[in-house]
Design a protein around this motif. Sequence first.
Motif, PDB file in Angstrom:
ATOM      1  N   ARG B  18      25.222  12.992  63.202  1.00  0.00           N
ATOM      2  CA  ARG B  18      25.332  12.698  64.621  1.00  0.00           C
ATOM      3  C   ARG B  18      23.958  12.759  65.284  1.00  0.00           C
ATOM      4  NH1 ARG B  18      25.392  15.669  68.145  1.00  0.00           N
ATOM      5  NH2 ARG B  18      25.931  15.308  70.324  1.00  0.00           N
ATOM      6  N   ALA B  19      23.217  13.803  64.968  1.00  0.00           N
ATOM      7  CA  ALA B  19      21.873  13.946  65.534  1.00  0.00           C
ATOM      8  C   ALA B  19      21.000  12.773  65.115  1.00  0.00           C
ATOM      9  CB  ALA B  19      21.253  15.262  65.069  1.00  0.00           C
ATOM     10  N   ASP B  20      21.142  12.362  63.880  1.00  0.00           N
ATOM     11  CA  ASP B  20      20.333  11.253  63.382  1.00  0.00           C
ATOM     12  C   ASP B  20      20.675   9.958  64.098  1.00  0.00           C
ATOM     13  OD1 ASP B  20      18.745  12.646  61.739  1.00  0.00           O
ATOM     14  OD2 ASP B  20      19.386  11.669  59.878  1.00  0.00           O
ATOM     15  N   LEU B  22      21.899   9.693  67.017  1.00  0.00           N
ATOM     16  CA  LEU B  22      21.381   9.812  68.379  1.00  0.00           C
ATOM     17  C   LEU B  22      19.883   9.537  68.388  1.00  0.00           C
ATOM     18  CD1 LEU B  22      21.724  10.521  71.336  1.00  0.00           C
ATOM     19  CD2 LEU B  22      21.413  12.928  70.744  1.00  0.00           C
TER      20      LEU B  22
END
Lengths: 127, 127
Positions: B18-20, B22
Amino acid sequence: MVAKHELNGLPEDADLRRADSLAREIFSDVANKWAFLIVEALGERTLRFSELRDEVEGISHKMLTQNLRMLERNGLVDRKVHPTVPPRVEYTLTAPGRGLRATVDAMCGWTHEHLGHIEDARRRFDV
Amino acid sequence: MVAKHELNGLPEDADLRRADSLAREIFSDVANKWAFLIVEALGERTLRFSELRDEVEGISHKMLTQNLRMLERNGLVDRKVHPTVPPRVEYTLTAPGRGLRATVDAMCGWTHEHLGHIEDARRRFDV
DNA sequence: CTGGATCCCCCCCGATACTG
DNA sequence: CAGTATCGGGGGGGATCCAG
């Protein structure tokens, strides 16, 4: 070189403006998402076309070739063709390319560093 | 959801992905020519809309507003409206925005540093 | 496997006009 | 002065097919 002093106006001005427009042009070439992701993917490694396509998630065949040509044209990646069958083509960053990579790396670092702040700002903005 | 026996189904994986994604999204937003030029133009200064349009050569009214909105949404520029008539709107980089500016600066430096090399490479490439 | 070429759609971006 | 809305052309970018 040809003497430029015979022209009207200050010669340095023309040179500066020319250099600036060239810089602007390079900027336009290089400052795009796919170019950055390709440079980042290459890093210190040498990668084949297909490896690169797997590495850069979501890039299409066309965008990959297009950007690789652009980077090659600007002397930022080295393209080595092995005359085998099937063909094998390897891409590597040149010295200036690695310089660019350093700045792209910095930007990646910046992105991860501010993920939280940005996510918050977005929530606040998107009523 | 289906259990993934032999895969690394650790919960952190989802977060990382998810962070990636984003980060990738932010990257796509920010890694474009106009955003860079705007950030570069702002620098340490506070500029009005019209000043910014004069400063960033060649940018259209629309692109300027569009990119300013995007930068504001991501919390990279601060937008201050003075309720006067005629209206006066001032834009300033936030702290994270100045962080971005540092990397853009680095890239500008890189560009000028390699103008010659790139120009040569192009001449060699453009038969 | 790599890369070019073609078709085609979508959206980027510029130009213009209109509000506050 | 700053911002929004609309329209239309050009090009970005995907899918596919062909060549070497």
